[in-house]
Enzyme design. Structure first.
Site, short mmCIF file in Angstrom:
data_model
loop_
_atom_site.label_atom_id
_atom_site.label_comp_id
_atom_site.label_asym_id
_atom_site.label_seq_id
_atom_site.Cartn_x
_atom_site.Cartn_y
_atom_site.Cartn_z
N THR A 10 0.79 -1.28 -0.04
CA THR A 10 0.04 0.09 -0.19
C THR A 10 0.92 1.15 -0.02
O THR A 10 0.28 2.44 -0.01
CB THR A 10 -0.99 0.24 1.21
OG1 THR A 10 -0.26 -0.02 2.31
CG2 THR A 10 -1.99 -1.08 1.31
N ARG A 85 11.88 7.90 4.44
CA ARG A 85 12.43 8.98 4.72
C ARG A 85 11.69 10.37 4.80
O ARG A 85 10.87 10.37 3.86
CB ARG A 85 13.68 9.08 3.64
CG ARG A 85 15.01 8.74 4.02
CD ARG A 85 15.95 9.24 3.48
NE ARG A 85 15.99 9.16 1.85
CZ ARG A 85 16.80 9.89 1.25
NH1 ARG A 85 17.57 10.77 1.73
NH2 ARG A 85 16.68 9.79 -0.08
N VAL A 121 13.98 -3.71 -0.87
CA VAL A 121 14.04 -2.14 -1.30
C VAL A 121 14.29 -1.31 -0.26
O VAL A 121 14.46 -0.09 -0.45
CB VAL A 121 12.72 -2.00 -2.39
CG1 VAL A 121 12.63 -0.60 -2.85
CG2 VAL A 121 12.78 -3.13 -3.37
N ASN A 123 14.98 1.08 2.93
CA ASN A 123 16.06 1.68 3.39
C ASN A 123 16.37 1.40 4.68
O ASN A 123 15.46 1.74 5.66
CB ASN A 123 16.16 3.06 2.64
CG ASN A 123 16.54 3.15 1.38
OD1 ASN A 123 17.47 2.72 0.81
ND2 ASN A 123 15.63 4.01 0.54
N ARG A 154 20.69 6.46 -13.22
CA ARG A 154 20.39 8.21 -13.04
C ARG A 154 21.80 8.66 -13.30
O ARG A 154 21.79 9.64 -14.39
CB ARG A 154 20.41 8.63 -11.40
CG ARG A 154 18.74 8.29 -10.89
CD ARG A 154 19.01 8.64 -9.46
NE ARG A 154 17.51 8.55 -9.06
CZ ARG A 154 17.27 8.36 -7.70
NH1 ARG A 154 18.17 8.04 -7.05
NH2 ARG A 154 15.94 8.28 -7.15
N HIS A 178 24.21 2.66 -1.19
CA HIS A 178 23.08 3.53 -1.71
C HIS A 178 22.72 4.55 -0.87
O HIS A 178 22.14 4.52 -0.02
CB HIS A 178 21.86 2.45 -2.16
CG HIS A 178 20.74 3.45 -2.50
ND1 HIS A 178 20.70 4.19 -3.58
CD2 HIS A 178 19.50 3.54 -1.78
CE1 HIS A 178 19.44 4.86 -3.52
NE2 HIS A 178 18.49 4.61 -2.54
#
Length: 317
Positions: A10, A85, A121, A123, A154, A178
């Protein structure tokens, strides 16, 4: 055909990734996982994804669940659940709380599904990939983190724009954390097969500025849009497709090192890895210039310290 489970479905990244994963030809079931209090959102998300499949004329089963039995049998478990974050935070600020979430969902997965592949995935992804590896009991090749895959893309875009070439002509990687200590590998970067440092216009390319832009991309998105969504979701889709279709592509992901690069061991960090149906088929040795290796080792040190704190934190809970 394969089943993919998305934990944290979600959320921004989880919901978008789930919708894109459902469109893959190699996926015939996507299971949406969230906390029990979010079950109504799961129902709505399921309906929305089914509508998108109808529009795309793709047939896939979309299921929802809140329990371990709903996801533990998946071929690939995508872990996106966690505290996101906020403006001003670094990814490492999230370590302890998100490590506990990883433990909650992934502890002992190998006992029930030793063939599962886990894609982390959440962090800080390098730290939590290590946590997932240890708590799941899965072998090192079956636990992978998104790592610097998106950072590398990127950086690739910035180089392509500078030299006015198509992205496919640029081969480059960002390795390491990362996060703030990521390392661009200029020594093996090429444009159209030509070392980037020999390209006309190289002297006008500001590497430090480009890397700063890559580092700050996520924070800028948080400040203006609320959080990264489409970029990570597409990166997840790329990795899952590569794994399930056994494409054996070399991509930069967070993987466990056991001496393959300069003897570095017992850390999960962004490195080039050949990916296929068994997960990480090989850590691809990469030759680095002295300054790149020093920077990579600094990055390893930062990640190892944060990993130690995370493992201590979950052992106390």
């Amino acid at each position: 055909m394969s089943k993919v489970a998305v934990i944290g479905a979600t959320g921004r990244v989880g919901s978008t990734a789930a919708a894109r994963l459902a469109l893959l030809d190699c996926v015939n079931e996507v299971t949406l996982i969230a906390r029990p209090k979010s079950v109504d959102k799961l129902r709505g998300l399921r309906r929305d994804i089914l509508d998108s499949l109808a529009a795309a004329q793709k047939d896939a089963e979309i299921t929802i669940g809140c329990e371990r039995d709903d996801y533990v049998d998946a071929d690939v478990i995508v872990m996106t659940a966690g505290i996101p974050r906020k403006p001003g935070q670094t990814r490492l600020d999230l370590t302890k709380d998100n490590a506990a979430i990883i433990k909650k969902y992934l502890e002992g997965v190998a006992e029930e599904n030793p063939e599962a592949i886990v894609l982390v995935v959440t962090n800080p992804v390098d730290v939590l990939t290590y946590v997932a590896l240890k708590v799941s009991g899965l072998p090192k090749n079956r636990v992978i983190g998104l790592g610097t895959h998106l950072d590398s893309m990127r950086f690739k875009v910035l180089i392509a724009k500078h030299f006015n070439v198509h992205m496919s002509e640029v081969h480059t990687r960002i390795i390491g954390e990362h996060g703030d200590t990521m390392v661009p590998v200029i020594s093996s970067t090429s444009v159209g097969g030509i070392p980037v440092t020999r390209m006309p216009g190289w002297e006008d390319f500001d590497v430090e500025e480009a890397v700063r832009e890559v580092k700050e991309a996520g924070q800028r998105i948080i400040e203006t849009w609320g959080g990264s969504q489409f970029g990570p979701a597409q990166a997840i889709t790329n990795l899952v497709r590569t794994i399930l279709q056994d494409e054996r592509r070399v991509l930069t992901v967070s993987a466990y090192l056991d001496g393959e690069i300069d003897g570095i061991r017992d850390v999960c960090i962004g490195v080039p890895a050949r990916l296929g149906r068994e997960g990480v088929l090989e850590i691809v040795p990469i030759e680095l210039e002295e300054d790149e290796m020093r920077a990579f080792r600094r990055s390893v040190k930062v990640v190892k310290e944060a990993t130690r704190e995370a493992m201590e934190a979950i052992s106390e809970r």
